[in-house]
Every structure is written in C-alpha cells, then in structure tokens.
Design a protein around this motif. Structure first.
Motif, PDB file in Angstrom:
ATOM      1  N   MET A 150       0.805  -1.012   0.005  1.00 55.10           N
ATOM      2  CA  MET A 150      -0.087   0.037   0.135  1.00 55.10           C
ATOM      3  C   MET A 150       0.906   1.331  -0.128  1.00 55.10           C
ATOM      4  O   MET A 150       0.721   2.175  -0.734  1.00 55.10           O
TER       5      MET A 150
ATOM      6  N   VAL B 115       2.727   1.562  -3.600  1.00 53.57           N
ATOM      7  CA  VAL B 115       1.813   2.208  -4.850  1.00 53.57           C
ATOM      8  C   VAL B 115       1.533   3.833  -4.258  1.00 53.57           C
ATOM      9  O   VAL B 115       1.458   4.464  -5.492  1.00 53.57           O
ATOM     10  N   ARG B 116       1.172   4.164  -3.320  1.00 48.76           N
ATOM     11  CA  ARG B 116       1.037   5.535  -2.971  1.00 48.76           C
ATOM     12  C   ARG B 116       1.986   6.372  -3.122  1.00 48.76           C
ATOM     13  O   ARG B 116       1.946   7.564  -3.324  1.00 48.76           O
TER      14      ARG B 116
ATOM     15  N   LEU C  91       0.936   4.552  -8.973  1.00 48.38           N
ATOM     16  CA  LEU C  91      -0.426   4.987  -8.755  1.00 48.38           C
ATOM     17  C   LEU C  91      -1.332   5.311  -9.870  1.00 48.38           C
ATOM     18  O   LEU C  91      -2.578   4.952  -9.772  1.00 48.38           O
TER      19      LEU C  91
ATOM     20  N   TYR D 295      -2.014  -1.437 -10.637  1.00 44.21           N
ATOM     21  CA  TYR D 295      -1.342  -1.307  -9.235  1.00 44.21           C
ATOM     22  C   TYR D 295      -2.461  -0.522  -8.319  1.00 44.21           C
ATOM     23  O   TYR D 295      -2.406  -0.745  -7.082  1.00 44.21           O
ATOM     24  N   TYR D 296      -3.401   0.168  -8.985  1.00 43.85           N
ATOM     25  CA  TYR D 296      -4.430   0.853  -8.277  1.00 43.85           C
ATOM     26  C   TYR D 296      -5.320  -0.337  -7.606  1.00 43.85           C
ATOM     27  O   TYR D 296      -5.540   0.051  -6.356  1.00 43.85           O
TER      28      TYR D 296
ATOM     29  N   GLY E 173      -3.251  -2.186  -4.896  1.00 40.58           N
ATOM     30  CA  GLY E 173      -3.515  -1.259  -3.483  1.00 40.58           C
ATOM     31  C   GLY E 173      -4.636  -1.691  -2.814  1.00 40.58           C
ATOM     32  O   GLY E 173      -4.517  -1.967  -1.414  1.00 40.58           O
ATOM     33  N   HIS E 174      -5.854  -1.686  -3.395  1.00 36.44           N
ATOM     34  CA  HIS E 174      -6.971  -2.210  -3.030  1.00 36.44           C
ATOM     35  C   HIS E 174      -7.025  -3.613  -2.336  1.00 36.44           C
ATOM     36  O   HIS E 174      -7.696  -3.685  -1.201  1.00 36.44           O
TER      37      HIS E 174
ATOM     38  N   SER F  22      -4.499  -5.325  -1.386  1.00 38.16           N
ATOM     39  CA  SER F  22      -3.656  -5.300  -0.149  1.00 38.16           C
ATOM     40  C   SER F  22      -4.495  -4.989   0.978  1.00 38.16           C
ATOM     41  O   SER F  22      -4.392  -5.359   2.149  1.00 38.16           O
TER      42      SER F  22
END
Length: 313
Positions: free
Chosen positions: A46, A49-50, A56, A61-62, A65-66, A68
């Motif tokens: 997370m 990715v941020r 991002l 990868y968006y 991130g969700h 994860s």
C-alpha cells in the motif's frame, strides 16, 4: 452454556485448531509470525503504490493497493481473536461478536472475489486491447469498479447475516472452528435449516464458483492471445498473469470447497479455512512483489528515499 431466561444462546464456544496446550503454544508463535508478515507485507504494498506516482496511475497497481487493503482487513477479522484464544483454555465469543465476525468475513471476502474478477478484466484489456488500454481503464472507471466491488461485498454479507441471525439458537453452542462462519453456525439452530442452507449455498457457493469460472475463462483468453501473437514484452504479461492465477487459486479453491456443498463437516475444513484467512493474505504480497520487476524497482526507490531522510548527510 451461558443463557438468558428465555434459553437463548448468548455466546459460542470455539473448539479451535487443537485441544493440546503444547501444540497451541507452538501454533501461537507460528501464526503470530504469519500475522506480522501479513500486516507488514500488505502495508508495504500500500505504501509503495501510494508513494510511487507512476504505479498509482496504473490501473493494475491501483487495484493491487485495494487488494492489499482488503487482505490486511480480512486477516484482522480472524487472526487476532485466534491468537488470543491460543492463550486461553476456554475459547468464547459473544453472540453479537460472532455475527459481527461473519459479517466482516463475508463482506471483505466477497469484495476480494469481485476485485480479483475486475483485475482479470484489467489484464484482459491490457493484453488483448493494448492500444486502447488507458482509454478504457481510465481513473473514473477504475474507481467505479472498485466501488461496485465494495457494494457487492456489502450486499452479499448483509444477506448472509440477515438469513442466519433470525434463526432460533437455544441449544448447542459449540463451533468446530477457530472463527465464526456460516457453515458451523447454521448447524446450531433449534429448527430444520435445510431451506436456509440451500439459500446460503446459492449465495456464497455460486458467487465463488461463478467468479472463479469467469476468471479462468478470462485468463484462458489471455493465454491464447499471448500464444498466438507472442511479441517482445509478452513474457512480462505472462508472468503477471501467472501471479494473478496463483492468487486466484489460493482464494477460490478453498471457498468453492467450503461453500459450494451442503454444510457438513470434513476433517480438512479447518485447513482450507486457514488457507483462506491466513495463508493467502500472507502470500499475496510475496507473490506480487517477488515476481514483479516494477514493484522491486519501486521498493528500491522507496528504500533510497527513506535512507535519504534518515541520513541526510
């Protein structure tokens, strides 16, 4: 068993993974290590990715991130309670606590299934229609798809809880598992639950099976496309699809086994439950980072940036 005057069950007894005190101490250390790995691994993804603007902006990868975030929350639903119970002789969970656990388990689990299906669609567009990928998978659509996944998980979960919580619990209160779930709870009411079981199987079981079949079909098309028009850069796409298929198998195979059958107990149920709630959230970060060159590069950048902050001179 703790009861009110109307003999309704107010708590459940979890039988856990083992009744041996020595084995429970060993399992406590093992699952504590697993839990720390889950938290650190998913938080790392997370943060990466941020922190990386290029990642991002990438739809894949968006979604990762969700994913994860869901894995992190899903592990928090069951593992902390299990760790605490390893240190207790009698493992108790309140009636409301049990159904809260069921709600969040199915809310996050269904959301993850829908998200994995969305990620398969993302890979399909990226590989089979690469020239229009960023146009099709724009930020607004990605947000809408993720929002739909959360809404689907909420509807599924609230339906599960609504069907079970209205049943009369007035007798047995032992659950042969380390957390509360529908297959165990639905065997305890003081009435015939056949109709409710059929509704549960058609809900949880069919969602798992349909999503799994859609995913397999999507990746089959992707693999056929890669085979028929192999060109430079496709090995990277093949590696990404292999990672996704590994995650999909680890999640969906246990779910299909547990929910797409009448709710009777098998000796391997707890093994599949451990895979679904502990092993998969732990392996996801390893699978996506160790097999992904972009994530490795982003990790090195983040490490250099952190080193520059801590050691400015």
């Amino acid at each position: 068993m703790k009861k009110r005057n109307d003999s309704k069950v107010t708590e459940f007894v979890l039988l856990g993974l083992s009744s041996s005190w020595e084995l429970q101490m060993f399992l406590f250390l093992v699952f504590l290590l697993f839990y720390v790995t889950i938290v650190l691994g998913n938080l790392l993804i997370m943060v990466i990715v941020r922190a990386d603007a290029r990642l991002l902006q990438s739809p894949m990868y968006y979604f990762l991130g969700h994913l994860s975030f869901i894995d992190l929350c899903l592990s928090c639903v069951t593992v902390p309670k299990m760790l605490g119970d390893f240190l207790q002789q009698r493992k108790i969970i309140s009636f409301s606590g049990c159904f809260t656990q069921i709600y969040f388990l199915h809310f996050l689990g269904a959301s993850e299934m829908f998200l994995l299906t969305v990620m398969a669609y993302d890979r399909y567009v990226a590989i089979c229609n690469p020239l229009h990928y960023l146009t099709v998978m724009n930020r607004q659509l990605c947000f809408q798809l993720v929002f739909a996944c959360w809404c689907g998980g909420f509807i599924h979960s609230i339906t599960q809880v609504a069907l079970v919580i209205q049943l009369p619990f007035c007798g047995p209160n032992e659950l042969d598992n380390f957390y509360c779930d529908v297959p165990q709870v639905i065997k305890l009411p003081c009435m015939d639950t056949y109709v409710v079981e059929v509704l549960m199987v058609s809900n949880s079981g069919l969602i798992s099976l349909v999503c799994f079949l859609v995913l397999l079909f999507s990746y089959a098309i992707i693999l056929i496309t890669l085979r028929t028009c192999f060109r430079q850069g496709q090995s990277k796409a093949l590696s990404t699809c292999a990672s996704h298929l590994t995650v999909v198998s680890l999640i969906f195979v246990p779910c299909v086994f547990i929910y797409l059958r009448p709710f009777c107990s098998f000796s391997v149920d707890k093994v599949f439950s451990v895979f679904y709630t502990v092993i998969t959230p732990m392996l996801n970060p390893l699978i996506y980072t160790l097999r992904n060159a972009e994530m490795k590069t982003a990790m090195r950048k983040l490490r250099k940036k952190a080193r520059g902050i801590l050691l400015p001179y």
